[in-house]
Scaffold this motif. Structure first.
Motif, PDB file in Angstrom:
ATOM      1  N   GLU A   1       0.839  -1.201   0.000  1.00 49.36           N
ATOM      2  CA  GLU A   1       0.000   0.000   0.000  1.00 49.36           C
ATOM      3  C   GLU A   1       0.875   1.253   0.000  1.00 49.36           C
ATOM      4  O   GLU A   1       1.805   1.363   0.803  1.00 49.36           O
TER       5      GLU A   1
ATOM      6  N   CYS B   1      -1.858  -1.705  -3.575  1.00 47.32           N
ATOM      7  CA  CYS B   1      -3.150  -1.184  -3.156  1.00 47.32           C
ATOM      8  C   CYS B   1      -2.994   0.333  -3.138  1.00 47.32           C
ATOM      9  O   CYS B   1      -2.131   0.867  -2.437  1.00 47.32           O
ATOM     10  N   PHE B   2      -3.799   1.018  -3.941  1.00 44.17           N
ATOM     11  CA  PHE B   2      -3.700   2.474  -4.056  1.00 44.17           C
ATOM     12  C   PHE B   2      -4.674   3.147  -3.098  1.00 44.17           C
ATOM     13  O   PHE B   2      -5.887   3.019  -3.250  1.00 44.17           O
ATOM     14  N   ASP B   3      -4.150   3.842  -2.098  1.00 45.81           N
ATOM     15  CA  ASP B   3      -4.993   4.535  -1.115  1.00 45.81           C
ATOM     16  C   ASP B   3      -5.080   6.019  -1.484  1.00 45.81           C
ATOM     17  O   ASP B   3      -4.059   6.698  -1.597  1.00 45.81           O
ATOM     18  N   THR B   4      -6.312   6.505  -1.678  1.00 42.82           N
ATOM     19  CA  THR B   4      -6.503   7.891  -2.136  1.00 42.82           C
ATOM     20  C   THR B   4      -6.037   8.917  -1.095  1.00 42.82           C
ATOM     21  O   THR B   4      -5.409   9.919  -1.445  1.00 42.82           O
TER      22      THR B   4
ATOM     23  N   ILE C   1      -1.783  -2.450 -10.026  1.00 44.26           N
ATOM     24  CA  ILE C   1      -2.756  -1.907  -9.069  1.00 44.26           C
ATOM     25  C   ILE C   1      -3.926  -2.884  -9.016  1.00 44.26           C
ATOM     26  O   ILE C   1      -4.635  -3.068 -10.000  1.00 44.26           O
TER      27      ILE C   1
ATOM     28  N   ILE D   1      -8.139  -0.610  -4.569  1.00 48.20           N
ATOM     29  CA  ILE D   1      -8.127   0.819  -4.242  1.00 48.20           C
ATOM     30  C   ILE D   1      -8.731   1.016  -2.858  1.00 48.20           C
ATOM     31  O   ILE D   1      -9.738   0.377  -2.521  1.00 48.20           O
TER      32      ILE D   1
ATOM     33  N   ILE E   1      -9.835   2.745 -12.330  1.00 41.24           N
ATOM     34  CA  ILE E   1     -10.969   2.296 -11.525  1.00 41.24           C
ATOM     35  C   ILE E   1     -11.722   1.098 -12.099  1.00 41.24           C
ATOM     36  O   ILE E   1     -12.168   0.218 -11.369  1.00 41.24           O
TER      37      ILE E   1
ATOM     38  N   ARG F   1     -11.702  -2.564 -10.714  1.00 45.63           N
ATOM     39  CA  ARG F   1     -10.910  -2.692  -9.487  1.00 45.63           C
ATOM     40  C   ARG F   1     -11.777  -2.422  -8.268  1.00 45.63           C
ATOM     41  O   ARG F   1     -12.421  -1.387  -8.180  1.00 45.63           O
TER      42      ARG F   1
ATOM     43  N   MET G   1     -13.016  -1.160  -4.770  1.00 41.80           N
ATOM     44  CA  MET G   1     -12.675   0.029  -3.992  1.00 41.80           C
ATOM     45  C   MET G   1     -13.212  -0.143  -2.575  1.00 41.80           C
ATOM     46  O   MET G   1     -14.404  -0.400  -2.383  1.00 41.80           O
TER      47      MET G   1
END
Ligand code: ZN
Ligand code: MN
Ligand code: MN
Length: 283
Positions: free
Chosen positions: A142, A173-176, A208, A211, A250, A253, A255
């Motif tokens: 992440e 894991c892409f954390d906004t 990725i 999310i 997106i 994926r 979320m």
């Protein structure tokens, strides 16, 4: 475009209850801690617990686990490092029993030993874990929020680590919230474009695999890992409207919401806000 939305669910009363709770809120994806996230010790996972969980998760598109908070895969301290690798191996074994395909792990902190030393530690840790457990589960690193000594806040560093591991079972894991706090302005059109370009260049979008959808209590480049409810933070409704238009990132994926709720029922509010935003983003 299809949006797959879920949330981090509590496991109070039994692991399988997390799935029931996710179902109750209408989610098709969710994430759990498979054990106490704030300690090193944990009871063994029984066959019965695993069976109950697997049958409760039938029909979900995506079930994920998050590593506990204490392990630090980038630690320069030999003892902490060994315990952290053991913890990741244990998580992979649990995931295998629970038929969980994706494990989220924080990249960690080098604690002053320097970013290059930190990256090398993480590379070693994840490689060792992947070697010692045969399962088709993925380890998702992440992105971090840019805190002092953090290792995986820049996409360049994530890319270096992943290339060093060289295994299809490692992803991101892409954390906004973390990305925004680390200085990637996903809230504006030009900022999002630049973020996506860098992500693709250094990590590769195919890496990725999940999310984390969180608003941010800290401002852009604040270095703060402080999540906020969707629309109530510095990313804001407008920012999420912008972010949720990033089709290449997106589409398909899952979320996962990790917003600060007092009770899991409150995720319904974030979900409603997201649905409003999605309707706007589509219009
Ligand atoms: Zn996390
Ligand atoms: Mn997260
Ligand atoms: Mn966080």
């Amino acid at each position: 475009m299809e949006y797959i939305i879920g949330a981090h669910m509590p496991i109070t009363g039994g692991l399988w209850k997390s799935a029931e709770r996710a179902k109750e809120l209408g989610f098709r994806a969710f994430q759990i801690f498979t054990r106490n996230p704030r300690g090193w010790s944990y009871p063994e996972l029984s066959e019965k617990e695993a069976e109950e969980f697997v049958s409760a998760t039938e029909g979900f598109i995506s079930v994920n686990s998050h590593m506990p908070y204490l392990p630090n895969l980038a630690s320069p301290n030999e003892e902490t490092f060994e315990k952290s690798v053991e913890s990741l191996i244990e998580e992979m074994k649990r995931a295998k029993k629970l038929k969980i395909k994706y494990i989220v792990a924080h990249v960690g902190s080098h604690l002053g030993a320097g970013i290059e030393a930190g990256k090398e530690r993480v590379r070693k840790a994840v490689s060792r874990a992947l070697e010692s457990v045969s399962c088709d589960c993925h380890v998702l690193l992440e992105n971090m929020a840019g805190q002092k000594n953090s290792v995986g806040s820049r996409f360049e560093d994530l890319g270096d680590i992943i290339r060093g591991i060289n295994d299809d079972r490692v992803g991101v894991c892409f954390d906004t919230c973390h990305a925004f706090a680390a200085g990637y302005d996903i809230a504006t059109r030009t900022g999002l474009k630049r973020t996506m370009d860098e992500l693709d260049k250094h990590v590769g979008l195919r890496r990725i695999m999940l999310i984390h959808l969180n608003d941010s209590k800290g401002g852009l480049a604040s270095g703060l890992d402080r999540h906020e409810r969707i629309g109530k933070g510095f990313i804001g409704r407008k920012g999420f409207e912008n972010f949720l238009g990033a089709r290449e990132l997106i589409e398909g994926r899952p979320m996962i919401l990790e917003t600060p709720v007092n009770d899991y029922h409150e995720y319904a509010d974030d979900y409603r806000v997201l649905q409003e935003i999605i309707r706007k983003a589509k219009a």
